[in-house]
Design a protein around this motif. Structure first.
Motif, short mmCIF file in Angstrom:
data_model
loop_
_atom_site.label_atom_id
_atom_site.label_comp_id
_atom_site.label_asym_id
_atom_site.label_seq_id
_atom_site.Cartn_x
_atom_site.Cartn_y
_atom_site.Cartn_z
N ASP A 62 -2.88 -3.02 -15.25
CA ASP A 62 -3.26 -3.81 -14.07
C ASP A 62 -4.51 -3.27 -13.38
O ASP A 62 -4.98 -3.85 -12.41
N TRP A 117 -15.67 -4.48 -7.26
CA TRP A 117 -14.54 -3.60 -7.56
C TRP A 117 -15.01 -2.52 -8.53
O TRP A 117 -15.35 -2.81 -9.68
N SER A 161 -1.10 0.17 -9.38
CA SER A 161 0.30 0.60 -9.31
C SER A 161 0.58 1.85 -10.14
O SER A 161 1.56 2.55 -9.88
N ARG A 174 -5.63 -3.64 -9.52
CA ARG A 174 -4.32 -3.26 -8.98
C ARG A 174 -4.02 -1.85 -9.47
O ARG A 174 -4.17 -1.56 -10.65
N ASN A 233 -2.36 1.92 -2.93
CA ASN A 233 -3.12 0.86 -2.26
C ASN A 233 -4.15 1.40 -1.27
O ASN A 233 -4.95 0.65 -0.72
N THR A 247 -9.97 -4.67 -15.62
CA THR A 247 -10.38 -6.03 -15.25
C THR A 247 -11.53 -6.48 -16.16
O THR A 247 -12.29 -5.64 -16.66
#
Length: 641
Positions: free
Chosen positions: A337, A82, A350, A348, A405, A340
């Motif tokens: 979010d 990621w 959003s 995420r 997304n 990480t």
């Protein structure tokens, strides 16, 4: 009650519903254990990674890494999956080959996790104090394979693709010392700090794995460094590499505009979040272009004649301002979010409409305020963005928030029906939403306050720190309310989280301008066409053609769509005469008075002539003043004093 239950049971039995614990047929095979959850604990010992980046002919980076180990037994090693800035699981694992693990010179067998394929399982032998990893990173040798990152003149070295790390720890708790062998005579730039040169190898100060991954390098045969803030609080450099030495020739006026970018950013945010900053700027049509944010640097790749063809490339001149803004928005202040603990925990997105949408907004504003874009170019760029979303029919069914997304869903591949499917619209539709917010604050406060106050209060905290400060939706709303009390939660929800068929153009009208279409493109629009080597007829017949007359976009339900055209087809002739873009534009104009508009098209092995039913003439977007309305846009793009 008992009789009622009995009756229900009887009904279910009669209808054939079974109450057995399992049904007939296969059951799922057990999944393997999950990869260790990262903990906020220090990894014992110092990792070392060396990259041999000298094989220009084959575009191969050869990696040798040493990881200390404290005990024997099972161990999991991770390759980053990621990627920050990519917002998705786009780790370049497909380019990693020739993987060999060793300890004390002996090969250690490894197994790739069957589910988490970015994880490699080994068994550390008794008595081992370290393990070595060797692998080759086979970077693209043609554009069909991905972005070219190595040529005979330059390279882009991304550590996040060239190092592995142990599972079970936050990436910031894993220390690693890098070194690189570059081709002879090349100059390298990075946010990393060199500690010395040993023969052909340059060594760099040890950092945590988070910082290494966030500190890419560029290197080249033709290089130049420009000081953008002499005497400033911390160094800021424009590190330039180019295909040829003459492309490095920035004029004094151009350099002053780039210096102004730094000063305008400081005046906007009132703080900085780095101990030095490097624009890693590549000018090339051989190495792939790039725009990727990092905390103390940015990867910025654009047209080779950025300096030498300055007046012809305004559409390339917001890149540096955009990526620079990310040091404040995205790297320092980061959606909660999206942060990480390591690079193998899913992200995420959003709040990407803040992360990227507001950065898109400030990127163009700062480019205008620093004169990287003239006021007219900034307005023309805004017109192009506004027109895109005026024609984005996918707003009828899909929210801006859902497009966050897309880096995961589409992996940033081209979309066949972009106007209907939408693709990462949180960038530029987000930009229009933040223009709406800025003009609303200016209107309600009588010009006393603006979105500048939000930027300073939200991104300008903790001057000098580069420890990330996460934020939530509620944090954004609260910060807006400190600037101008309003129902900002409703404002943002309506524009971001709900389907909004109406184009988000309120900021234009409130700013004193309106979107119109004329038969002549703006210079900015022509620059964007030339940069993409395209013919953009989106707002007339509803298609875009590439350099070889291949159709690269078709507007959903537009005239070309209704004529049966789609991407991948190739236009061979216009009204029976061989194609060129000028002839097509002439035919579109002549169709206004009843002339034909017939295209001979090759699609696969099939040829067909289609009639495009369109009589509206050529249409190109631009902005026009609303008579009597306050000109807030000019105030927004004016430099801060």
């Amino acid at each position: 009650m008992k009789s009622a239950l009995f009756a229900c049971a009887a009904v279910f039995a009669f209808s054939g519903v079974a109450f057995a614990e399992t049904s007939a047929g296969p059951q799922p095979y057990p999944m393997p254990p999950k990869t260790e959850v990262p903990q906020d604990t220090a990894y014992p010992g110092l990792l070392k990674v060396h990259v041999d980046a000298s094989d220009l002919d084959h575009h191969i980076f050869r990696v040798h890494e040493t990881i200390p180990v404290a005990k024997a037994g099972e161990m999991t090693i991770l390759y980053p999956q990621w990627l920050p800035g990519n917002h998705g699981p786009s780790g370049a694992l497909k380019n990693v080959d020739g993987i060999v693990f060793r300890s004390a010179g002996k090969v250690i067998p490894w197994t790739r996790d069957p589910v988490d394929v970015y994880a490699f399982h080994i068994n550390v032998p008794q008595g081992a104090t370290s393990i070595n990893i060797d692998f080759d990173f086979l970077s693209a040798v043609s554009g069909d394979e991905g972005r070219i990152v190595m040529t005979q003149e330059m390279m882009s070295l991304q550590w996040i693709s060239l190092a592995m790390y142990p599972a079970g720890h936050f990436a910031r708790r894993v220390q690693i010392e890098p070194s690189v062998r570059f081709p002879d005579g090349w100059t390298a730039f990075s946010a990393l700090e060199p500690t010395g040169v040993d023969g052909e190898v340059t060594h760099y100060r040890a950092v945590d794995f988070d910082t290494l991954a966030d500190s890419p390098m560029i290197a080249g045969r033709y290089a130049k460094q420009i000081d953008l803030d002499p005497g400033g609080p911390v160094p800021v450099h424009l590190d330039v590499i180019a295909d040829r030495s003459e492309l490095l020739a920035a004029t004094p006026d151009q350099i002053e505009k780039h210096k102004a970018l730094v000063q305008q950013a400081y005046k906007l945010y009132g703080a900085h979040h780095y101990n030095h900053y490097d624009f890693l700027f590549s000018l090339s049509d051989r190495m792939g272009g790039n725009g990727l944010e990092h905390h103390r640097s940015s990867e910025d790749g654009t047209v080779p004649d950025y300096f030498t063809g300055w007046t012809a490339s305004p559409s390339a001149r917001d890149l540096l301002a955009h990526e620079y803004t990310h040091s404040w928005n995205g790297k320092f202040r980061r959606p909660a979010d999206l942060w990480t603990p390591n690079f193998n925990v899913p992200m995420r997105g959003s709040l990407l409409w803040v992360y990227e949408g507001q950065t898109q907004y400030w990127g163009f504003v700062l480019a205008g305020r620093s004169a990287l874009l003239t006021k007219q170019e900034a307005l023309d760029a805004l017109a192009s963005t506004a027109a895109t979303y005026a024609y984005r029919v996918g707003r009828d069914w899909r929210t801006v928030e859902d497009t966050t997304n897309d880096p995961i869903i589409a992996s940033r591949r081209p979309q066949p029906w972009l106007s209907f499917q939408r693709s990462e619209d949180y960038y530029s539709e987000g930009q229009l939403v933040w223009l709406d917010a800025d003009t609303l604050i200016r209107e309600k406060s009588g010009g006393a306050r603006s979105l500048d106050d939000f930027a300073r209060g939200f991104f300008g905290i903790e001057n000098g720190s580069w420890t990330p400060v996460p934020y939530t939706f509620d944090d954004v709303v609260a910060a807006l309310n400190k600037v101008e009390p309003y129902d900002w939660a409703k404002f943002l929800n309506e524009r971001i989280n709900q389907v909004a068929p109406r184009p988000p153009l309120d900021g234009l009208a409130r700013g004193g301008w309106k979107l119109v279409y004329t038969e002549t493109p703006t210079d900015y629009f022509k620059s964007a066409e030339a940069r993409r080597k395209s013919t953009d007829l989106t707002y007339s017949i509803g298609l875009v053609l590439g350099r070889d007359a291949d159709i690269t976009q078709v507007q959903w339900d537009g005239p070309a769509f209704k004529a049966g055209l789609t991407i991948g087809a190739k236009v061979l002739a216009v009204n029976g005469i061989s194609f060129d873009s000028a002839r097509l534009k002439e035919a579109i104009s002549e169709a206004k008075t009843g002339g034909p508009l017939n295209l001979l098209v090759k699609s696969g092995d099939h040829y067909k002539t289609v009639e495009v039913n369109y009589r509206g003439g050529l249409r190109y977007p631009r902005l026009e003043r609303l008579e009597g309305a306050p000109d807030l846009l000019s105030a927004i793009y004016a430099p801060k004093q």
